[in-house]
Structure formats: C-alpha cells, structure tokens
Design a protein around this motif. Structure first.
Motif, PDB file in Angstrom:
ATOM      1  N   ARG A 143      -4.605  -1.635   4.059  1.00 27.61           N
ATOM      2  CA  ARG A 143      -6.009  -1.621   3.608  1.00 27.61           C
ATOM      3  C   ARG A 143      -6.949  -1.061   4.667  1.00 27.61           C
ATOM      4  N   GLY A 172      -2.866   0.115  -3.913  1.00 29.60           N
ATOM      5  CA  GLY A 172      -3.468  -0.724  -2.870  1.00 29.60           C
ATOM      6  C   GLY A 172      -4.128   0.163  -1.838  1.00 29.60           C
ATOM      7  N   GLY A 173      -3.821  -0.090  -0.592  1.00 31.50           N
ATOM      8  CA  GLY A 173      -4.435   0.677   0.491  1.00 31.50           C
ATOM      9  C   GLY A 173      -4.064   2.149   0.469  1.00 31.50           C
ATOM     10  N   LYS A 222       6.012  -9.936  -6.517  1.00 33.05           N
ATOM     11  CA  LYS A 222       6.914  -8.767  -6.499  1.00 33.05           C
ATOM     12  C   LYS A 222       8.348  -9.215  -6.744  1.00 33.05           C
ATOM     13  N   PHE A 228       6.958   3.213   1.765  1.00 33.17           N
ATOM     14  CA  PHE A 228       7.748   4.051   0.859  1.00 33.17           C
ATOM     15  C   PHE A 228       8.796   3.233   0.099  1.00 33.17           C
ATOM     16  N   SER A 284       2.523   6.123   0.623  1.00 38.90           N
ATOM     17  CA  SER A 284       3.040   4.748   0.706  1.00 38.90           C
ATOM     18  C   SER A 284       3.428   4.461   2.143  1.00 38.90           C
ATOM     19  N   THR A 342       7.344   0.733  -2.179  1.00 35.05           N
ATOM     20  CA  THR A 342       6.534   0.046  -3.187  1.00 35.05           C
ATOM     21  C   THR A 342       6.938   0.524  -4.576  1.00 35.05           C
ATOM     22  N   THR A 385       4.743   2.865  -6.758  1.00 38.64           N
ATOM     23  CA  THR A 385       4.586   4.230  -6.247  1.00 38.64           C
ATOM     24  C   THR A 385       5.879   5.028  -6.395  1.00 38.64           C
ATOM     25  N   GLN A 419      -0.296 -10.036   4.654  1.00 37.59           N
ATOM     26  CA  GLN A 419      -0.574 -10.185   3.213  1.00 37.59           C
ATOM     27  C   GLN A 419       0.645 -10.767   2.517  1.00 37.59           C
TER      28      GLN A 419
HETATM   29  O1  F6P Z   1       1.441  -5.329  -2.045  1.00 38.14           O
HETATM   30  C1  F6P Z   1       0.355  -5.199  -1.186  1.00 38.14           C
HETATM   31  C2  F6P Z   1       0.475  -3.983  -0.352  1.00 38.14           C
HETATM   32  O2  F6P Z   1       1.450  -4.169   0.604  1.00 38.14           O
HETATM   33  C3  F6P Z   1      -0.851  -3.607   0.279  1.00 38.14           C
HETATM   34  O3  F6P Z   1      -1.106  -4.314   1.426  1.00 38.14           O
HETATM   35  C4  F6P Z   1      -0.666  -2.139   0.479  1.00 38.14           C
HETATM   36  O4  F6P Z   1      -1.880  -1.502   0.718  1.00 38.14           O
HETATM   37  C5  F6P Z   1      -0.030  -1.775  -0.833  1.00 38.14           C
HETATM   38  O5  F6P Z   1       0.833  -2.849  -1.124  1.00 38.14           O
HETATM   39  C6  F6P Z   1       0.716  -0.488  -0.852  1.00 38.14           C
HETATM   40  O6  F6P Z   1       1.747  -0.473   0.093  1.00 38.14           O
HETATM   41  P1  F6P Z   1       2.449   0.868   0.519  1.00 38.14           P
HETATM   42  O7  F6P Z   1       1.432   1.746   1.141  1.00 38.14           O
HETATM   43  O8  F6P Z   1       3.524   0.460   1.488  1.00 38.14           O
HETATM   44  O9  F6P Z   1       3.030   1.496  -0.712  1.00 38.14           O
END
Ligand code: F6P
Length: 548
Positions: A272, A156-157, A512, A211, A208, A213, A216, A505
């Motif tokens: 984002r 994502g971002g 998830k 941290f 992340s 996600t 990742t 978001q």
């Molecule tokens: O699931 C969406 C999201 O939260 C996005 O908004 C974000 O950019 C991406 O997951 C990654 O999140 P993170 O940087 O916390 O791993």
C-alpha cells in the motif's frame, strides 16, 4: 518485548482523559468567539498545502497534551528509525522505506549496510526509458503496430495507487492512450476492460509485489489467452505485450514474462506504499517521466517536512494526533475524506487501504491485545455528490464524524471557460459545508426565520462537527504526491502512538486460505471437510442454482 507502560496507563493518556472530562465537548462557536486569532494560528502550510485545523474541538492545551503523548510514545524515535531503514516492520522483519522511493539521486539510505538509492534510480531510469518508448510509438506490439492501450492488472496496493493517480492526473495524461485498471477476479472486470480493445495495440502490465496473488495471476493468465487468441497463438507475442512489476523475479519468469521486461522493487516497500515504485509504471506511461518525477518530488517535500519540522507545525503529526483525539477520547469510529475535485474520485478508496490495512490491528507490536481503539473506518466520496446523499447524517445524525475537506483554488487548465466558471460554485459548497458543520444553526436562529415552532428542532443544526480543510492552488503531480505523503505519515503517527505494526497485514490471510479451500466445492462439487453448516448450505445452493 517492550517494557514501556501500556498506552492507557501512561500519565499523558490520563491527562488527556482528564482534559476531555473537564471540557466536555468544547463548542466551536465559543472557541472562535473567544479567540479572534484562532483561524490564523491553527494553520500549517506544507509545500503547496494550506492545512486549516481551526475547526477542531481543541484548544492550545489539547494540542500540548497530544504532543506530550506523541513524545512519550516514541513517535519521533520510530520516525527516525523508519527513515534510517531500520526494520520497524517487526512481524515481517522488514525495513519500511517507501521514503527512499522518492529520495533524490544523491541521497544515501542503507538497508543491511547497502545504499538502496542507486537501485531506486536505476529502476526509475529503466521505467522512464520504457515509458518514453511506449509514448513515442518506438515500442511496438508483436505485429509492429504501436501501443495505444495500457491495461494494468493488479489488486490492492498494486492497483489502487496507479488507478487513483491516473484519475487524479487525467489532465496531464497523453489522451491518445487508453489506460485501464483490472483488479477484480470477477471476469467481468477484465471483459469490460478489454472487449473493445485491439490485442495488437494492447500492453498488459502485471503488477504484483509477490506475483502470487490469485486474483492478479488469474486475470493475467486470462489476459494472455485473450491476447494470444487475438494474435494468432504465437507465444512470442507475450514478450511485446506483457511486462511485470514485482519483487519476485522467479515467479515472473515462471509466468512466462522475460525478466528483461520486469521492473523490480523491494521487500522494504509495502504494497500500500508502493505506487511511487515500479508499481507506478502505468501512471508514468500516461503522464510521462518528467511529471512522474514532479510527483515524487512532491512526496519527498512532505517526507522532509515530516522528518524535520518542529512538532507544533508538523502537519502529519498534527493530523495524526487529531485522529487520536477523536478516536480515543471522543469515541469517533470513522473518518470521512471528502475531496472537492472530481479528479480525486478514487482518492478515498486509495486511503482506505492505506489507513485501514495499516492500522486495522488489535494486537500491539509485541502481540498483546490492545485496550484502546486503533484505526478508524475511512470513507467518503467527492463533493458535491456526498452532500445529496449522506451529509445529512454528518450534519444531524448522532455520530461524531471528523472529516477532511480537500479543495483546490483553480480548476484544471484544460476545462472550457464555461466549465471553469462552475468551479466557484463547487468551492462555495466546499467552504459552506465546513462552516455549517462547525457552527450549525441554533434554534433561535431558526425561529428568527419564522419557522413554525414544531419544525424548529428539525431545522436546527447543532454544529460542532470537526473538520480539517486542506486547500491547494491546483491539483498537480507534485500536489498529489504531497497529499499522499501527508496521509502516509499521518497513518504512521497513529500506528506509532497505538504501538501497532502499521506495516503488516495478516488480517487478509484467513479469507485467502478459506477461499482456496472452498473453491473445489464450487467447481467440482468436492466435499470440503470442516465447512460450518451455514457456509455448507450456501455452497450447496450455489451448486444447485449454477447454470453451467
Ligand atoms: O491481500 C492484501 C495484499 O497483500 C495487499 O497488502 C497488497 O497490496 C495486495 O494484496 C496485492 O499484493 P501483490 O502486490 O503481492 O499482488
């Protein structure tokens, strides 16, 4: 709870509906014929970007009515609140201050009474020190070899921004470094990114914000295994081969990365909107701190424009209003972004998250269902490829698809003279497409070419497809920053008009949670209560067919 009238009950909204009904759909051929000065008047220049919006289905009256809508819906007040660091992300009770990430060193921007600019620059300085050490070879891996490969792990971002910008600015990168981006939890992504790399020369950047996600953390864990297997299993190697970009020091440390090797950012930076924060470290290593600063200055230039330019010449405002005109008054469902630069091959994918995660909402800031259309589907690929694929539908299909064409006067300097010559052909297509889309080809024009009558309808182009043309001298770090800030603020304007929270978001959460619930069924054959019959049958088939 806001007591201002609902958007669709505002007189300014009704005025736009009446205007739309009066006009039907204005014809660009007629608008241009009636107003020879249109092409000069409907242009705004911001920094290096010349933005031509003359090929839009608008008149001065349309623009005036749209501006009135912006004023009535409080766009400017919300903009100022954002720049001041107020907590305009209401559902997460957070400030929205990506603009502080590119503020000059002497700026003062406060969150909860604290000036955040010194922290921003402290992290930028730390990033610059690290980037320079990697680039110079001073930072070595566990075995003393210099780092030649950088792999950013994020999603994502924490992926799209640096991955897009790395492609965009390839010509400015240190070509002796291999820089790759891993995002997908599909193990194939990490495999393909690492199978030909030497662990002794590879640096992983785990990016992340939270941290937590799963994609990742899973990829980072596998990368650590790959590294340790390749380097003889000494845990100490992690310190030389892993750095983290995050707001969450606790989780970084739990993962086993020394927080000295962490580059922080803050909860007032949305994912984002984060790539000019520490999330840009991979890009900074690739292009160097000076180029990175040029990019930030490009962002800042457009921030200042958005903050201070009068409404009539405020580019993000104009682009936002045009999107509202088509989405809310012409039933356009999507918006194409078509860069005529191979280097911008990931630009539209980046904008998809920026726009669709920000404005893909169906309740307003107070939680009430909206009664109006919100964010469009954003799509597109670089020209000229799209011309040989889906432009047919834009030209002759039944849908109205407003499009942004982004092009550059000069190719990048390092192309050979022969390849540079191709640039005129690329740009001839760029100009021809917006012309064809706007003005089409009438049946009489087709007949005049001797086309048999039965083919005339097939060869007719009704035209009147609206486009914005964004032209810059060349794609530099600053220009890239300018372009991104332009779209960030355009998205902001639209969210403000639609009265939605563009900075949360929640819509990503359900998938998830369900994935976590389904996973044991796949891995252990566990019984997952509450699965619907379709999903249960799919899971059962998967279990049956899975080979190991
Ligand atoms: O699931 C969406 C999201 O939260 C996005 O908004 C974000 O950019 C991406 O997951 C990654 O999140 P993170 O940087 O916390 O791993």
């Amino acid at each position: 709870m806001s007591d201002s009238p609902k958007l669709v009950r505002r007189p300014e909204w009704a005025a736009l509906e009446d205007h739309r009904a009066d006009q039907l759909r204005p014809q660009l051929r007629e608008l241009f014929a009636a107003d020879p000065g249109r092409a000069e008047r409907y242009v705004v220049t911001v920094g290096d970007l010349r933005i031509d919006y003359s090929k839009h289905l608008i008149t001065d009256e349309t623009l005036a009515l749209l501006q009135e809508l912006a004023t009535a819906t409080g766009v400017f007040g919300l903009r100022d609140a954002m720049f001041r660091g107020e907590k305009i992300n209401v559902t997460e009770d957070r400030a929205v201050l990506h603009t502080a990430l590119r503020a000059p060193r002497d700026a003062v921007i406060e969150v909860d009474g604290e000036n955040v600019v010194p922290q921003v620059h402290a992290v930028l300085d730390k990033m610059a020190g690290f980037a320079n050490r990697v680039r110079s070879g001073e930072w070595t891996g566990h075995t003393g070899r210099r780092i030649r490969n950088v792999v950013n792990i994020g999603i994502g971002g924490s992926d799209l921004g640096p991955a897009m910008a790395y492609e965009a600015l390839r010509a400015f990168t240190d070509r002796s470094l291999t820089v790759r981006f891993v995002s997908n939890v599909d193990g194939a992504d990490l495999h393909e990114a690492t199978h030909d790399l030497d662990p002794a020369e590879t640096l992983f950047i785990v990016a992340s914000k939270t941290f937590t996600t799963i994609e990742t953390i899973t990829n980072a864990t596998s990368a650590r295994t790959w590294l340790l297997e390749g380097l003889g299993g000494d845990d100490k190697a992690v310190a030389k081969h892993f750095v983290a970009l995050s707001t969450n020091a606790g989780k970084v440390s739990d993962f086993g990365i020394d927080t000295d090797n962490m580059f922080e950012f803050w909860d007032w930076v949305g994912g984002r909107y984060s790539f000019d924060s520490a999330i840009g470290l991979s890009l900074m290593i690739a292009i160097g701190p000076d180029r990175f600063r040029e990019m930030l200055d490009g962002f800042h230039l457009v921030d200042e424009h958005f903050r201070t330019a009068p409404a009539e010449s405020n580019a993000p405002l104009l682009l936002g209003l045009l999107g509202v005109w088509y989405g809310n008054f012409h039933d356009a469902q999507s918006h194409a972004v078509l860069p005529y630069s191979h280097y911008l091959s990931k630009f539209t994918a980046y904008l998809q998250q920026l726009d669709m995660e920000s404005n893909g909402k169906s309740v307003d800031r107070d939680g009430n269902p909206v009664e109006w259309q919100t964010g469009p589907v954003v799509w597109g690929t670089p020209g000229t490829n799209g011309q040989h694929a889906y432009y047919q539908l834009i030209h002759q299909g039944t849908k109205l698809i407003p499009a942004d064409f982004i092009g550059f006067v000069n190719p990048v300097a390092e192309l050979s003279d022969g390849l540079k010559k191709q640039h005129d052909l690329l740009m001839a297509n760029f100009f021809a497409q917006t012309q064809a889309l706007a003005f089409g080809k009438t049946p009489d024009e087709v007949r005049a070419e001797g086309v048999p009558e039965e083919l005339v309808p097939h060869k007719t182009f009704k035209g009147n497809h609206p486009t914005t043309t964004i032209l810059a001298r060349e794609l530099t770090p600053s220009v890239l920053g300018q372009l991104i800030a332009l779209y960030e603020h355009k998205v902001f304007v639209q969210g403000a008009i639609w009265n939605i929270d563009s900075f949360d978001q929640w819509g990503v959460e359900l998938g998830k949670v369900l994935a976590k619930r389904v996973e044991p069924a796949l891995t252990e054959g566990a019984d997952v209560p509450g699965l619907d019959s379709s999903t249960a049958a799919l899971v059962a088939t998967y279990r049956t067919l899975r080979s190991s």
